[in-house]
Scaffold this motif. Structure first.
Motif, PDB file in Angstrom:
ATOM      1  N   UNK A  39       0.816  -1.215   0.000  1.00 33.16           N
ATOM      2  CA  UNK A  39       0.000   0.000   0.000  1.00 33.16           C
ATOM      3  C   UNK A  39       0.850   1.265   0.000  1.00 33.16           C
ATOM      4  N   UNK A  40       2.047   1.183   0.568  1.00 32.15           N
ATOM      5  CA  UNK A  40       2.885   2.375   0.702  1.00 32.15           C
ATOM      6  C   UNK A  40       3.970   2.463  -0.367  1.00 32.15           C
ATOM      7  N   UNK A  41       4.009   1.516  -1.298  1.00 31.52           N
ATOM      8  CA  UNK A  41       5.033   1.519  -2.351  1.00 31.52           C
ATOM      9  C   UNK A  41       4.373   1.445  -3.721  1.00 31.52           C
ATOM     10  N   UNK A  42       5.033   2.038  -4.695  1.00 32.93           N
ATOM     11  CA  UNK A  42       4.524   1.944  -6.069  1.00 32.93           C
ATOM     12  C   UNK A  42       5.631   1.644  -7.080  1.00 32.93           C
ATOM     13  N   UNK A  43       6.791   1.240  -6.580  1.00 29.30           N
ATOM     14  CA  UNK A  43       7.897   0.839  -7.450  1.00 29.30           C
ATOM     15  C   UNK A  43       8.716  -0.216  -6.715  1.00 29.30           C
ATOM     16  N   UNK A  44       9.401  -1.053  -7.488  1.00 33.17           N
ATOM     17  CA  UNK A  44      10.112  -2.186  -6.926  1.00 33.17           C
ATOM     18  C   UNK A  44      11.542  -2.204  -7.437  1.00 33.17           C
ATOM     19  N   UNK A  45      12.467  -2.431  -6.533  1.00 31.98           N
ATOM     20  CA  UNK A  45      13.864  -2.686  -6.891  1.00 31.98           C
ATOM     21  C   UNK A  45      14.101  -4.182  -6.777  1.00 31.98           C
ATOM     22  N   UNK A  46      14.778  -4.736  -7.773  1.00 31.27           N
ATOM     23  CA  UNK A  46      15.089  -6.159  -7.773  1.00 31.27           C
ATOM     24  C   UNK A  46      16.538  -6.372  -8.154  1.00 31.27           C
ATOM     25  N   UNK A  47      17.166  -7.350  -7.540  1.00 31.32           N
ATOM     26  CA  UNK A  47      18.481  -7.783  -7.979  1.00 31.32           C
ATOM     27  C   UNK A  47      18.323  -8.795  -9.097  1.00 31.32           C
ATOM     28  N   UNK A  48      19.425  -9.149  -9.713  1.00 32.31           N
ATOM     29  CA  UNK A  48      19.410 -10.058 -10.856  1.00 32.31           C
ATOM     30  C   UNK A  48      18.790 -11.411 -10.529  1.00 32.31           C
ATOM     31  N   UNK A  49      19.203 -12.017  -9.420  1.00 32.91           N
ATOM     32  CA  UNK A  49      18.730 -13.361  -9.095  1.00 32.91           C
ATOM     33  C   UNK A  49      17.221 -13.362  -8.866  1.00 32.91           C
ATOM     34  N   UNK A  50      16.745 -12.450  -8.041  1.00 36.05           N
ATOM     35  CA  UNK A  50      15.306 -12.386  -7.772  1.00 36.05           C
ATOM     36  C   UNK A  50      14.537 -12.084  -9.045  1.00 36.05           C
TER      37      UNK A  50
END
Length: 184
Positions: A39-50
């Motif tokens: 609910x409090x986020x609207x963007x995602x950071x991901x590393x390569x593996x994930x």
């Protein structure tokens, strides 16, 4: 300014890798904590593996218990931090972060929007913390020793980093949800 927030499942011995192999309970309070993150986020950071693991799964989920999360993550902008991937076009709304990590994250934090959540990606979490780019670290600490052969959240030779405890609460299954902020 937007915050970068990470939420990770960890064992008592600090393992963050493959929680599906050692996480024995998922209770209502954990679900509420994760729902608050969405609910409090609207963007995602991901590393390569994930990213590589999730890109093959989440776009295929259209029904069932995971459908709401699948819709959220599939529709949200995803920023993939990798120095080895050539592209991230196989998952909609994904952008490969190239160049200087500090500059890229500072630009994201300065842009309009809600918080930026880090999904899984313990290696990325470590880097963000080392570079003073992580604003909050939420650990869901499970009452289990995962054992050897799995990667821990922090390496034995990690540099000293002081953290401030913001909140801590136990859940009905014995998990502790602890929120920390780096001391700056």
């Amino acid at each position: 300014m937007r915050k970068v927030v990470s939420g990770l499942f960890v064992s008592l011995d600090g393992v963050a890798q493959a929680p599906n192999e050692w996480q024995f309970a998922f209770d209502e309070e954990m679900g509420a904590a994760l729902a608050e993150t969405l609910e409090t986020a609207d963007a995602i950071l991901l590393g390569r593996v994930t990213f590589t693991e999730w890109a093959g799964y989440w776009p295929t989920v259209t029904s069932g218990d995971d459908a709401a999360f699948a819709k959220w993550i599939n529709d949200s902008p995803k920023y993939v931090v990798s120095s080895t991937l050539d592209g991230v076009d196989d998952w909609a709304n994904s952008t490969l972060v190239r160049g200087e990590l500090v500059t890229a994250i500072e630009e994201l934090k300065a842009s309009e929007g809600k918080n930026i959540t880090v999904a899984g990606s313990p290696t990325l979490v470590r880097s963000l913390l080392e570079l003073d780019l992580l604003d909050e670290l939420v650990l869901l600490i499970h009452p289990v020793v995962a054992g050897e052969g799995r990667k821990k959240l922090f390496a034995d030779d990690a540099a000293l980093k002081k953290m401030e405890l913001v909140s801590a609460r136990p859940t009905s299954s014995g998990v502790i949800i602890a929120t920390y902020r780096p001391e700056r």
